[in-house]
Design a protein around this motif. Structure first.
Motif, PDB file in Angstrom:
ATOM      1  N   MET A  24      -5.146  49.080 -36.295  1.00  0.00           N
ATOM      2  CA  MET A  24      -5.502  49.910 -35.138  1.00  0.00           C
ATOM      3  C   MET A  24      -4.467  51.013 -34.948  1.00  0.00           C
ATOM      4  SD  MET A  24      -6.325  48.673 -31.251  1.00  0.00           S
ATOM      5  CE  MET A  24      -6.877  49.831 -30.005  1.00  0.00           C
ATOM      6  N   SER A  25      -4.916  52.240 -34.740  1.00  0.00           N
ATOM      7  CA  SER A  25      -4.001  53.371 -34.604  1.00  0.00           C
ATOM      8  C   SER A  25      -3.228  53.301 -33.295  1.00  0.00           C
ATOM      9  CB  SER A  25      -4.786  54.684 -34.663  1.00  0.00           C
ATOM     10  OG  SER A  25      -5.450  54.806 -35.906  1.00  0.00           O
ATOM     11  N   GLU A  26      -1.975  53.759 -33.363  1.00  0.00           N
ATOM     12  CA  GLU A  26      -1.115  53.767 -32.180  1.00  0.00           C
ATOM     13  C   GLU A  26      -1.311  55.062 -31.404  1.00  0.00           C
ATOM     14  OE1 GLU A  26       3.652  53.873 -31.054  1.00  0.00           O
ATOM     15  OE2 GLU A  26       3.015  53.434 -33.115  1.00  0.00           O
ATOM     16  N   VAL A  27      -1.594  54.942 -30.121  1.00  0.00           N
ATOM     17  CA  VAL A  27      -1.746  56.110 -29.250  1.00  0.00           C
ATOM     18  C   VAL A  27      -0.368  56.502 -28.732  1.00  0.00           C
ATOM     19  CG1 VAL A  27      -2.739  56.994 -27.105  1.00  0.00           C
ATOM     20  CG2 VAL A  27      -4.107  55.522 -28.589  1.00  0.00           C
ATOM     21  N   VAL A  28       0.047  57.759 -28.976  1.00  0.00           N
ATOM     22  CA  VAL A  28       1.367  58.208 -28.533  1.00  0.00           C
ATOM     23  C   VAL A  28       1.309  59.134 -27.322  1.00  0.00           C
ATOM     24  CG1 VAL A  28       2.497  57.900 -30.771  1.00  0.00           C
ATOM     25  CG2 VAL A  28       1.346  60.062 -30.268  1.00  0.00           C
ATOM     26  N   VAL A  29       0.124  59.688 -27.050  1.00  0.00           N
ATOM     27  CA  VAL A  29      -0.079  60.483 -25.830  1.00  0.00           C
ATOM     28  C   VAL A  29      -1.369  60.013 -25.181  1.00  0.00           C
ATOM     29  CG1 VAL A  29      -0.473  62.776 -24.842  1.00  0.00           C
ATOM     30  CG2 VAL A  29       1.098  62.514 -26.778  1.00  0.00           C
ATOM     31  N   GLU A  30      -1.273  59.598 -23.928  1.00  0.00           N
ATOM     32  CA  GLU A  30      -2.452  59.143 -23.181  1.00  0.00           C
ATOM     33  C   GLU A  30      -2.465  59.862 -21.834  1.00  0.00           C
ATOM     34  OE1 GLU A  30      -5.878  57.737 -22.910  1.00  0.00           O
ATOM     35  OE2 GLU A  30      -4.779  56.561 -24.409  1.00  0.00           O
ATOM     36  N   ILE A  31      -3.428  60.759 -21.666  1.00  0.00           N
ATOM     37  CA  ILE A  31      -3.542  61.554 -20.437  1.00  0.00           C
ATOM     38  C   ILE A  31      -4.858  61.212 -19.754  1.00  0.00           C
ATOM     39  CG2 ILE A  31      -3.662  63.883 -19.479  1.00  0.00           C
ATOM     40  CD1 ILE A  31      -2.085  64.860 -21.913  1.00  0.00           C
ATOM     41  N   LYS A  32      -4.783  60.875 -18.474  1.00  0.00           N
ATOM     42  CA  LYS A  32      -5.987  60.511 -17.735  1.00  0.00           C
ATOM     43  C   LYS A  32      -6.057  61.285 -16.410  1.00  0.00           C
ATOM     44  CE  LYS A  32      -6.260  55.820 -19.656  1.00  0.00           C
ATOM     45  NZ  LYS A  32      -6.260  54.367 -19.359  1.00  0.00           N
ATOM     46  N   ASP A  33      -7.137  62.029 -16.262  1.00  0.00           N
ATOM     47  CA  ASP A  33      -7.431  62.765 -15.021  1.00  0.00           C
ATOM     48  C   ASP A  33      -6.242  63.607 -14.553  1.00  0.00           C
ATOM     49  OD1 ASP A  33     -10.044  61.778 -14.822  1.00  0.00           O
ATOM     50  OD2 ASP A  33      -9.389  59.975 -13.771  1.00  0.00           O
ATOM     51  N   LEU A  34      -5.569  64.259 -15.490  1.00  0.00           N
ATOM     52  CA  LEU A  34      -4.383  65.047 -15.143  1.00  0.00           C
ATOM     53  C   LEU A  34      -4.777  66.382 -14.510  1.00  0.00           C
ATOM     54  CD1 LEU A  34      -1.254  65.272 -15.342  1.00  0.00           C
ATOM     55  CD2 LEU A  34      -1.630  66.560 -17.458  1.00  0.00           C
ATOM     56  N   THR A  35      -4.264  66.602 -13.327  1.00  0.00           N
ATOM     57  CA  THR A  35      -4.450  67.879 -12.627  1.00  0.00           C
ATOM     58  C   THR A  35      -3.072  68.443 -12.306  1.00  0.00           C
ATOM     59  OG1 THR A  35      -6.586  67.266 -11.663  1.00  0.00           O
ATOM     60  CG2 THR A  35      -5.354  69.006 -10.554  1.00  0.00           C
ATOM     61  N   VAL A  36      -2.884  69.718 -12.621  1.00  0.00           N
ATOM     62  CA  VAL A  36      -1.610  70.390 -12.363  1.00  0.00           C
ATOM     63  C   VAL A  36      -1.883  71.667 -11.575  1.00  0.00           C
ATOM     64  CG1 VAL A  36       0.326  71.627 -13.402  1.00  0.00           C
ATOM     65  CG2 VAL A  36      -0.472  69.488 -14.418  1.00  0.00           C
ATOM     66  N   GLN A  37      -1.169  71.817 -10.472  1.00  0.00           N
ATOM     67  CA  GLN A  37      -1.332  73.027  -9.655  1.00  0.00           C
ATOM     68  C   GLN A  37       0.032  73.565  -9.255  1.00  0.00           C
ATOM     69  OE1 GLN A  37      -4.270  72.837  -6.607  1.00  0.00           O
ATOM     70  NE2 GLN A  37      -3.794  74.859  -5.784  1.00  0.00           N
ATOM     71  N   TYR A  38       0.263  74.843  -9.582  1.00  0.00           N
ATOM     72  CA  TYR A  38       1.521  75.493  -9.226  1.00  0.00           C
ATOM     73  C   TYR A  38       1.488  75.938  -7.771  1.00  0.00           C
ATOM     74  CZ  TYR A  38       2.010  75.540 -14.300  1.00  0.00           C
ATOM     75  OH  TYR A  38       2.070  75.168 -15.609  1.00  0.00           O
ATOM     76  N   ALA A  39       2.679  76.015  -7.184  1.00  0.00           N
ATOM     77  CA  ALA A  39       2.785  76.272  -5.747  1.00  0.00           C
ATOM     78  C   ALA A  39       2.216  77.621  -5.325  1.00  0.00           C
ATOM     79  CB  ALA A  39       4.249  76.160  -5.314  1.00  0.00           C
ATOM     80  N   ASP A  40       2.295  78.615  -6.201  1.00  0.00           N
ATOM     81  CA  ASP A  40       1.885  79.964  -5.800  1.00  0.00           C
ATOM     82  C   ASP A  40       0.433  80.281  -6.169  1.00  0.00           C
ATOM     83  OD1 ASP A  40       2.305  79.891  -8.480  1.00  0.00           O
ATOM     84  OD2 ASP A  40       3.377  81.802  -8.618  1.00  0.00           O
ATOM     85  N   THR A  41      -0.360  79.277  -6.490  1.00  0.00           N
ATOM     86  CA  THR A  41      -1.751  79.520  -6.865  1.00  0.00           C
ATOM     87  C   THR A  41      -2.693  78.617  -6.080  1.00  0.00           C
ATOM     88  OG1 THR A  41      -1.702  77.896  -8.663  1.00  0.00           O
ATOM     89  CG2 THR A  41      -1.091  80.163  -9.216  1.00  0.00           C
ATOM     90  N   ASP A  42      -3.920  79.087  -5.919  1.00  0.00           N
ATOM     91  CA  ASP A  42      -4.937  78.305  -5.218  1.00  0.00           C
ATOM     92  C   ASP A  42      -5.778  77.486  -6.190  1.00  0.00           C
ATOM     93  OD1 ASP A  42      -4.204  79.401  -2.738  1.00  0.00           O
ATOM     94  OD2 ASP A  42      -5.476  81.154  -3.064  1.00  0.00           O
TER      95      ASP A  42
END
Length: 279
Positions: free
Chosen positions: A1-19
Motif C-alpha cells: 500500500m502506498s504511503e500518503v505524505v500529504v493529506e489535505i481535507k477541506d482546506l480553506t485559506v483566506q488572507y486578512a486583506d481580502t474578502d
C-alpha cells in the motif's frame, strides 16, 4: 500500500486583506514518490497551496486557515517553518531572492547551521546536494555570479541538503531562459525518478507536466476542478484554454485539429503522438 505524505481535507485559506478565500475546500492526497503538477491561471491559488504545504502560510504570511493539512506526519501551522524544512524543501520563482551568502558552499550550509547540525553532517549533506544538482566544484563561487539556471539549482541544493521527504517548487522556471528551464527540469526529474523524492510543482510549462507528472491538479479561483493523470486532464481541457487560463501541450492541440490523423485520440507527449500517428 502506498504511503500518503500529504493529506489535505477541506482546506480553506483566506488572507486578512481580502474578502474572497485564496483556497476553498481543497482536498488532495499525495503519495510518497509522486510527481504532482499544479496548474492554474494567475491568481488561481497555486502559490497559496504551495505555501500552505511548506507552512509559510500561516506561520510567516498571516491568514485564516480552516480544514486540515498533514504533511510528512506534521501539521504545518503548528511547527516552525525552519523545522518543517527538514521534511519539506521549498524552491520559489526568483532564485536571487533566496540568496544571501558570499559563496555557494555558505549558501547551502546556512539552513543546516541554523538548525545546529553537526559539522561532519553539514559537510556530507552539502557535498551530496551539490552533486545531485550538478554544482559540485562551484563551492567557492559567488551565488550572484552564476547563471539563473545555476542559481535555481543552487536553491534546490539548499533545500535538498536538509534531506526533505518532499520538494515543493512554485513556478521555479518563470524567470529563466530556455537553457535555465531545461537545467531545472532535468534536475527535478532526476531527484524524483532516481532519488524517489516526492515533487510538487506549480508550473506553466505544460509539456514538462505532461511528460513527468503522475498527477495533475487544476486550480480555478481557489478550487480544485480536476485531478487526474496528464492523459485524463489535458484532453478534457481542449477548447477551454482561454476560459481557464491554462494551455494544453502543443501535441494535444495539434491532434485536436487533425482528429482523423490520430484516430480521435489526444496524445499529451510527443512520443505518444508519434505512436498514435504511426497506428
Amino acid at each position: 500500500m502506498s504511503e500518503v505524505v500529504v493529506e489535505i481535507k477541506d482546506l480553506t485559506v483566506q488572507y486578512a486583506d481580502t474578502d474572497i478565500p485564496a483556497l476553498k475546500k481543497i482536498n488532495l492526497s499525495v503519495e510518497k514518490g509522486e510527481f504532482v503538477g499544479i496548474l492554474g491561471s494567475h491568481g488561481a491559488g497555486k502559490t497559496s497551496l504551495c505555501l500552505s504545504i511548506n507552512g509559510i502560510v500561516p506561520n510567516m504570511i498571516t491568514a485564516d486557515m480552516y480544514g486540515s493539512i498533514l504533511v510528512a506526519g506534521e501539521v504545518p501551522p503548528k511547527i516552525p517553518v525552519r523545522e518543517l524544512a527538514t521534511k519539506v524543501g521549498s524552491v520559489f520563482d526568483n532564485p536571487e531572492f533566496q540568496m544571501s551568502q558570499l559563496s555557494v558552499f555558505e549558501e547551502v550550509a546556512l539552513g543546516l547551521q541554523n538548525l545546529g547540525v553537526d559539522k561532519d553532517i553539514i559537510l556530507n549533506n552539502i557535498g551530496g546536494a551539490l552533486e545531485m544538482v550538478g554544482l559540485k566544484g562551484f563551492e567557492e563561487r559567488s551565488p550572484f555570479e552564476i547563471s539563473g539556471g545555476q542559481q535555481q539549482r543552487l536553491a534546490m541544493a539548499s533545500a535538498l541538503s536538509m534531506k526533505p521527504e518532499i520538494l515543493v517548487l512554485d513556478e521555479p522556471t518563470s524567470n529563466l531562459d530556455p537553457i535555465g528551464k531545461e537545467e531545472v527540469f532535468t534536475v527535478t526529474r532526476k531527484i524524483n525518478q532516481e532519488e524517489g523524492l516526492t515533487v510538487i510543482i506549480a508550473e506553466h510549462e505544460v509539456e514538462v507536466i505532461a511528460e513527468f507528472a503522475d498527477k495533475v491538479v487544476l486550480l480555478e479561483e481557489g478550487e480544485i476542478t480536476k485531478i487526474g493523470t496528464p492523459n485524463e486532464v489535458f484532453p478534457d481541457l481542449v477548447g477551454k484554454e482561454s476560459d481557464i487560463g491554462v494551455r494544453v501541450p502543443q501535441v494535444t492541440e495539434f491532434a485536436s485539429k487533425a482528429p482523423k490523423k490520430f484516430q480521435g485520440s489526444y496524445p499529451v507527449t510527443l512520443d505518444e503522438a508519434v505512436e498514435s500517428y504511426k497506428k
